[in-house]
Design a protein around this motif. Structure first.
Motif, PDB file in Angstrom:
ATOM      1  N   LEU A 124       9.058  -4.959  -7.369  1.00  0.00           N
ATOM      2  CA  LEU A 124       7.710  -4.409  -7.278  1.00  0.00           C
ATOM      3  C   LEU A 124       7.621  -2.894  -7.303  1.00  0.00           C
ATOM      4  O   LEU A 124       6.539  -2.350  -7.547  1.00  0.00           O
ATOM      5  N   LYS A 125       8.714  -2.173  -7.077  1.00  0.00           N
ATOM      6  CA  LYS A 125       8.593  -0.725  -6.963  1.00  0.00           C
ATOM      7  C   LYS A 125       8.824  -0.069  -8.315  1.00  0.00           C
ATOM      8  O   LYS A 125       9.776  -0.432  -9.014  1.00  0.00           O
TER       9      LYS A 125
ATOM     10  N   ALA B  67      -2.291  -4.340 -13.405  1.00  0.00           N
ATOM     11  CA  ALA B  67      -1.037  -3.834 -12.850  1.00  0.00           C
ATOM     12  C   ALA B  67      -1.320  -3.010 -11.590  1.00  0.00           C
ATOM     13  O   ALA B  67      -2.297  -2.263 -11.519  1.00  0.00           O
ATOM     14  N   GLY B  68      -0.467  -3.183 -10.569  1.00  0.00           N
ATOM     15  CA  GLY B  68      -0.611  -2.417  -9.335  1.00  0.00           C
ATOM     16  C   GLY B  68      -1.648  -2.958  -8.379  1.00  0.00           C
ATOM     17  O   GLY B  68      -2.083  -2.250  -7.471  1.00  0.00           O
ATOM     18  N   THR B  69      -2.055  -4.221  -8.551  1.00  0.00           N
ATOM     19  CA  THR B  69      -3.024  -4.829  -7.641  1.00  0.00           C
ATOM     20  C   THR B  69      -2.409  -6.044  -6.954  1.00  0.00           C
ATOM     21  O   THR B  69      -1.437  -6.629  -7.437  1.00  0.00           O
TER      22      THR B  69
ATOM     23  N   CYS C 262      -2.908  -1.562  -4.788  1.00  0.00           N
ATOM     24  CA  CYS C 262      -4.298  -1.602  -4.327  1.00  0.00           C
ATOM     25  C   CYS C 262      -4.723  -3.053  -4.110  1.00  0.00           C
ATOM     26  O   CYS C 262      -4.547  -3.889  -5.000  1.00  0.00           O
ATOM     27  N   ARG C 263      -5.267  -3.332  -2.941  1.00  0.00           N
ATOM     28  CA  ARG C 263      -5.747  -4.684  -2.654  1.00  0.00           C
ATOM     29  C   ARG C 263      -7.062  -4.940  -3.395  1.00  0.00           C
ATOM     30  O   ARG C 263      -7.939  -4.077  -3.447  1.00  0.00           O
TER      31      ARG C 263
ATOM     32  N   GLU D 295       0.833  -1.202   0.000  1.00  0.00           N
ATOM     33  CA  GLU D 295       0.000   0.000   0.000  1.00  0.00           C
ATOM     34  C   GLU D 295       0.870   1.255   0.000  1.00  0.00           C
ATOM     35  O   GLU D 295       0.552   2.248  -0.658  1.00  0.00           O
ATOM     36  N   GLN D 296       1.974   1.200   0.710  1.00  0.00           N
ATOM     37  CA  GLN D 296       2.863   2.362   0.821  1.00  0.00           C
ATOM     38  C   GLN D 296       3.488   2.731  -0.521  1.00  0.00           C
ATOM     39  O   GLN D 296       3.736   3.915  -0.789  1.00  0.00           O
TER      40      GLN D 296
END
Length: 322
Positions: free
Chosen positions: A321-322, A208-210, A193-194, A188-189
């Motif tokens: 992941l970043k 992407a981003g989940t 997004c969950r 989350e930081q």
């Protein structure tokens, strides 16, 4: 398709230091939180024992019907004996299968004809009755009702027995919650997004981003004829979807000693091989480690092409992941 990125499995010179830091991290957590967890579980167990005493008229009515009404009482019944009786031992003494014992303790009546069920439950309660800790429940031989103090003392002793038999699962469950929470906070930081696990039909189609937790991933057997379910603790689709074709699969692992890690390493190797056989060798399968995973464990999983991130250095996930 991007090639696989290595995180820690190639950093052999750092393995020993990482183990020492992770053991210290685990021990500090255990001293802070494990006693609290145990106490909470013990209080809950004591309440369940008191309910069991009421349901059986202070143990004077341990009957097949009592188990029919509440099959999970069997877990408590096993702790009423002297000494407390294990599942396998109860199965052998009562001449029923272990699966029947497990079904009852899970709160389910086994599927069988009513007459056969009655017979098997009768054998179970007969064994329990013969082995009851009558020194603890002295009111039974005296054929009287227990005092409030006697009932409370008995409940306390049985609660301790229950928590003693369940201590490892209690700690394991708390460890898993801690690691899932740590991963979620990290993701989350950095902008993830969950999503609800029930909404994920195929992990390959995640946006992407989940990310989601506790997802079942299907794999095929060697012949491609049969599917098998593989539980995965965390599945993350990187923010830059073009970087990796598949989401990253993360398995949480926490250990309070070195004794069980040999078994775990073989299980992980088998799991990752099944996943790669189905989805390809570029699949990222990462272990999220905390505690007593020594250099032999690291050497074995590295030889299987498995990588890992330590909980005490969670930012290593930035590489992927970043």
């Amino acid at each position: 398709m991007a090639s696989k990125t290595s995180i820690n499995n190639h950093r052999v010179d750092q393995w020993k230091a990482d183990v020492a830091a992770s053991v210290e991290f685990y021990n500090e957590w255990f001293l802070r939180f494990a006693p609290q967890t145990y106490i909470a579980e013990r209080n809950e167990a004591a309440a369940k024992v008191e309910q069991a005493l009421k349901a059986t008229k202070d143990l004077s009515a341990i009957t097949p019907q009592a188990l029919k009404d509440n099959p999970s009482l069997l877990h408590i019944f096993r702790m009423l004996t002297a000494p407390p009786i294990a599942r396998d031992r109860l199965s052998g003494l009562s001449s029923i299968t272990k699966s029947v014992v497990e079904s009852l303790e899970d709160g389910r009546l086994p599927r069988m004809k009513s007459e056969l069920l009655d017979e098997q439950l009768s054998r179970v309660v007969s064994v329990i009755d013969q082995l009851l800790d009558r020194q603890l429940f002295e009111w039974l031989d005296e054929k009287r009702q227990p005092s409030r103090q006697e009932r409370k003392r008995a409940s306390s002793v049985i609660a301790d027995r229950l928590c003693g038999s369940d201590a490892n699962p209690i700690i394991r469950n708390e460890q898993e919650r801690r690691q899932i929470d740590a991963l979620s906070a990290y993701l989350e930081q950095i902008g993830y997004c969950r999503i609800k696990t029930k909404d994920v039909k195929d992990f390959r189609e995640m946006n992407a981003g989940t990310y989601c937790d506790h997802l079942i991933v299907l794999v095929e057997d060697n012949a491609g004829m049969k599917q098998k379910q593989i539980p995965v603790d965390m599945v993350v689709k990187p923010l830059k979807s073009e970087a990796y074709e598949l989401p990253v699969l993360i398995e949480c692992k926490s250990a309070g000693d070195y004794t069980n890690t040999n078994k775990r390493q073989k299980e992980e190797a088998q799991k990752v091989n099944q996943l790669r056989d189905t989805y390809g060798n570029n699949l990222h399968y990462i272990l999220f480690l905390c505690g007593y995973f020594g250099t032999p464990f690291q050497g074995y999983v590295a030889s299987e092409g498995i990588d890992w991130v330590w909980e005490h250095r969670i930012n290593d996930f930035d590489i992927l992941l970043k």
